[in-house]
Write a protein that holds these residues in place. Structure first.
Motif, short mmCIF file in Angstrom:
data_model
loop_
_atom_site.label_atom_id
_atom_site.label_comp_id
_atom_site.label_asym_id
_atom_site.label_seq_id
_atom_site.Cartn_x
_atom_site.Cartn_y
_atom_site.Cartn_z
N ARG A 77 22.65 28.37 4.93
CA ARG A 77 24.45 27.76 4.99
C ARG A 77 24.60 26.69 4.14
N GLY A 87 36.96 36.48 -4.82
CA GLY A 87 37.16 35.51 -4.72
C GLY A 87 37.36 35.49 -3.49
N GLY A 88 37.67 33.87 -2.98
CA GLY A 88 38.20 33.55 -1.80
C GLY A 88 39.60 32.38 -1.79
N HIS A 106 32.67 21.68 5.16
CA HIS A 106 31.01 20.99 5.24
C HIS A 106 30.58 19.70 6.42
N ASP B 81 44.27 37.78 4.53
CA ASP B 81 42.96 36.88 4.48
C ASP B 81 41.51 37.53 4.10
N ARG B 83 41.48 40.18 2.49
CA ARG B 83 40.95 40.94 1.28
C ARG B 83 41.25 40.30 0.27
N TYR B 84 41.97 38.66 0.09
CA TYR B 84 41.74 37.75 -0.18
C TYR B 84 40.02 37.10 -0.25
N GLY B 85 39.50 37.23 0.44
CA GLY B 85 38.10 36.71 0.29
C GLY B 85 38.30 35.87 0.74
N VAL B 86 39.02 34.75 1.67
CA VAL B 86 39.12 33.60 2.72
C VAL B 86 37.89 33.96 3.73
N GLU B 88 35.46 35.67 4.36
CA GLU B 88 34.00 35.26 3.79
C GLU B 88 33.09 34.38 3.35
N ARG B 89 34.66 33.31 2.74
CA ARG B 89 34.00 31.96 2.05
C ARG B 89 33.82 31.12 3.67
N LEU B 90 34.87 31.35 4.34
CA LEU B 90 34.39 30.56 5.52
C LEU B 90 33.60 30.81 6.36
N ARG B 91 33.13 32.15 6.20
CA ARG B 91 32.44 32.34 7.01
C ARG B 91 30.77 31.17 6.77
N VAL B 92 31.00 31.42 5.30
CA VAL B 92 29.55 30.36 4.30
C VAL B 92 29.04 29.31 5.02
N THR B 93 30.67 28.71 5.13
CA THR B 93 30.09 26.90 5.80
C THR B 93 30.27 26.92 7.24
N ILE B 250 31.55 42.11 8.79
CA ILE B 250 32.33 41.36 8.10
C ILE B 250 32.85 41.09 6.90
#
Lengths: 313, 250
Positions: A77, A87-88, A106, B81, B83-86, B88-93, B250
């Motif tokens: 990661r 998107g996110g 990060h 959150d 739904r917006y994909g937030v 998921e994005r945070l999980r890659v950090t 998730i």
């Protein structure tokens, strides 16, 4: 950059078991843009999420960005970025705030300067205080990419990056993606169901259908390998002299005669056409029209899977 | 982990400050119950089994109601959150998984504290008189209960992933819990069967304990039971909640 063997993922729901990915092998070298092309439901997003450590594979091994996927997901990661399909970003959150949080998570010091430079690079300067929801579609996508780039990853996953964008924004985004490869030597793994995107953007394409990779190569290789150029000749009068004339040409692989129309599958159609015309002329055939069609990735897909990508999508 | 929790906390706090409406909205129901129903009890407080002064008995119930509902509805924010994909994005950090839960719950508790102060101020204006230490201890107990409820709300939100599934499930759960806690009237007035059913819910012990505390009774068994119930609730809720955040699909 990526080496995966036998990657598979099965989803078990109450009523059914879905084998979304059935044994995918792939290699991606550093600094190339690789496209995962296939219809919706082929397993593109599932594979991407597995490689990005968001989903545990039910089988297979992979090394991503130099680290084992199963054993060292945290290390993976740190070196990858993922830009998801939807998107996110929270629409209410200002652009700068999202970038700042991402950087801090990060472990980067909250260096506003670096974040602003990133925004400028992606044509998002001056939008620091704007809520993400007020951005245009193209801007929002670029913001998603910026969020994926905050920690300077070596490998970027883009899941359907231009879905839902207008043609101008798509072209614009392609330019930015190419620049990432050219200027930063970034490796980019993108999934798409758009033929033109795969054709225009990717150094190599992996065609996936129903959970398996069915073909791979550069766009040119794929087109040449599985399909030929199609030359269509319309005639007046008796087609037989024309048929024997084209039959004699070695580059012609296949001839299909329908009334007075000949459909030839040839190699290197642009070169062969000249010889064909001369041969037809010499044989006394009366040609009224001649057309050359280059194969598209849809033809490739059709040849390999028996379905058209457009219908399957 | 602490650092990540604070980062997440700050993000969601800023988000709440941007939409101040949420804070007011959560406060609305308890304030209405307090001002429009509470005064009705002053005549009944003489009834045997009521447990004392009307406000001292009623306000703890309202506090629990506030905690229950304010914390119960937080799951909706998570669904948005998702739904917006937030998420998921945070999980890659590299963010610590439990920080994603803990940071949000801290924000919810902060909002709850603000709402509690407003509620208590109104109660005092209406006639509540109770020892400050008792009130503070009661509030702390309520907050711990609310933390557990919030964690469960998030866990349920992760499970259902859509408002259409989450909303009915939530209301079906919250209303009985609220009634069984003895919020409106103390359960000491209840017939035996109701009392037994009520004792199966952690909120009942919390409400009784806070009532004790408001009377200045700190060391009884009721208080101990209340603390134990609430600590157990929070522990189970957080264990389950964190596990759901970590789970793979998730």
């Amino acid at each position: 950059m990526i080496e995966a063997y036998g990657l598979a993922r099965t989803f078990r729901a109450k009523h059914a078991t879905v084998e979304a990915v059935r044994g995918v092998d792939l290699q991606v070298a550093a600094g190339e843009i690789v496209g995962f092309l296939g219809p919706n439901g082929a397993g593109k997003t599932t594979t991407t999420r597995m490689l990005a450590t968001l989903l545990k594979p039910t089988a297979g091994t992979a090394t991503v960005a130099g680290h084992d996927l199963i054993a060292e997901p945290a290390a993976v990661r740190r070196r990858i970025g993922l830009v998801g399909q939807s998107g996110g970003t929270d629409p209410g959150c200002p652009v700068g705030e999202e970038l700042d949080l991402q950087a801090r998570l990060h472990g980067r010091t909250a260096d506003g300067e670096r974040a602003r430079k990133l925004l400028a690079r992606l044509e998002l300067d001056g939008l620091w205080d704007r809520p993400a929801g007020t951005l245009s579609g193209g801007q929002r996508r670029r913001l998603d990419i910026a969020l994926g780039l905050v920690h300077e990853p070596a490998l970027l996953f883009l899941d359907e990056p231009t879905t839902g964008l207008d043609p101008h924004s798509r072209g614009n985004l392609w330019t930015h993606i190419r620049r990432l490869r050219d200027e930063d030597g970034m490796t980019i793994f993108l999934t798409t169901h758009y033929l033109d995107e795969a054709d225009a953007l990717c150094d190599r394409i992996l065609i996936i259908d129903d959970g398996e990779i069915v073909a791979s190569g550069t766009p040119e290789e794929l087109k040449r390998r599985v399909a030929g150029d199609v030359v269509t000749i319309e005639l007046d009068g008796d087609p037989s002299p024309a048929v024997s004339a084209v039959g004699a040409e070695p580059a012609v692989r296949e001839v299909v005669v329908t009334g007075r129309v000949l459909r030839l599958t040839v190699e290197h159609g642009d070169q062969v056409m000249v010889r064909l015309l001369r041969a037809l002329d010499a044989a006394g055939a009366q040609v009224t029209a001649i057309r050359l069609a280059r194969p598209t990735l849809d033809d490739v897909f059709l040849t390999v899977t028996g379905r058209s990508l457009r219908d399957a999508a | 982990m602490l650092r990540d929790t604070l980062l997440i906390y700050r993000r969601y706090l800023r988000q709440t400050l941007r939409t101040r409406l949420a804070i007011v909205f959560g406060l609305l129901q308890p304030i209405l119950y307090l001002t429009l129903f509470g005064p009705l009890l002053t005549k009944i407080s003489g009834v045997r089994g009521f447990g004392g002064d009307a406000w001292q008995v009623y306000v703890p119930g309202i506090l629990v109601q506030l905690g229950l509902f304010s914390a119960g509805f937080v799951g909706f924010g998570l669904i948005a959150d998702l739904r917006y994909g937030v998420i998921e994005r945070l999980r890659v950090t590299p963010v610590h998984r439990s920080a994603l839960l803990l940071g949000r719950v801290l924000r919810d508790l902060t909002v709850l504290v603000v709402q509690t102060v407003a509620l208590l101020a109104t109660a005092v204006a209406l006639g509540l008189r109770a020892p400050w230490t008792g009130v503070a201890a009661g509030v702390a107990l309520m907050l711990l209960m609310a933390a557990g409820v919030a964690a469960l709300s998030y866990a349920l939100a992760l499970k259902t992933r859509s408002e259409d599934a989450f909303a009915p499930l939530l209301s079906t759960a919250l209303v009985p819990l609220m009634l069984l806690a003895g919020i409106m009237l103390p359960m000491s007035l209840a017939p035996r069967w109701l009392d037994v059913v009520s004792k199966c819910t952690p909120m009942r012990y919390a409400t009784d304990a806070i009532r004790s505390l408001f009377r200045g009774d700190y060391s009884g068994a009721t208080v101990a039971e209340g603390v134990a119930a609430v600590v157990l609730l929070a522990a189970v809720a957080f264990a389950y909640g964190t596990r759901r955040f970590v789970r793979e699909n998730i």
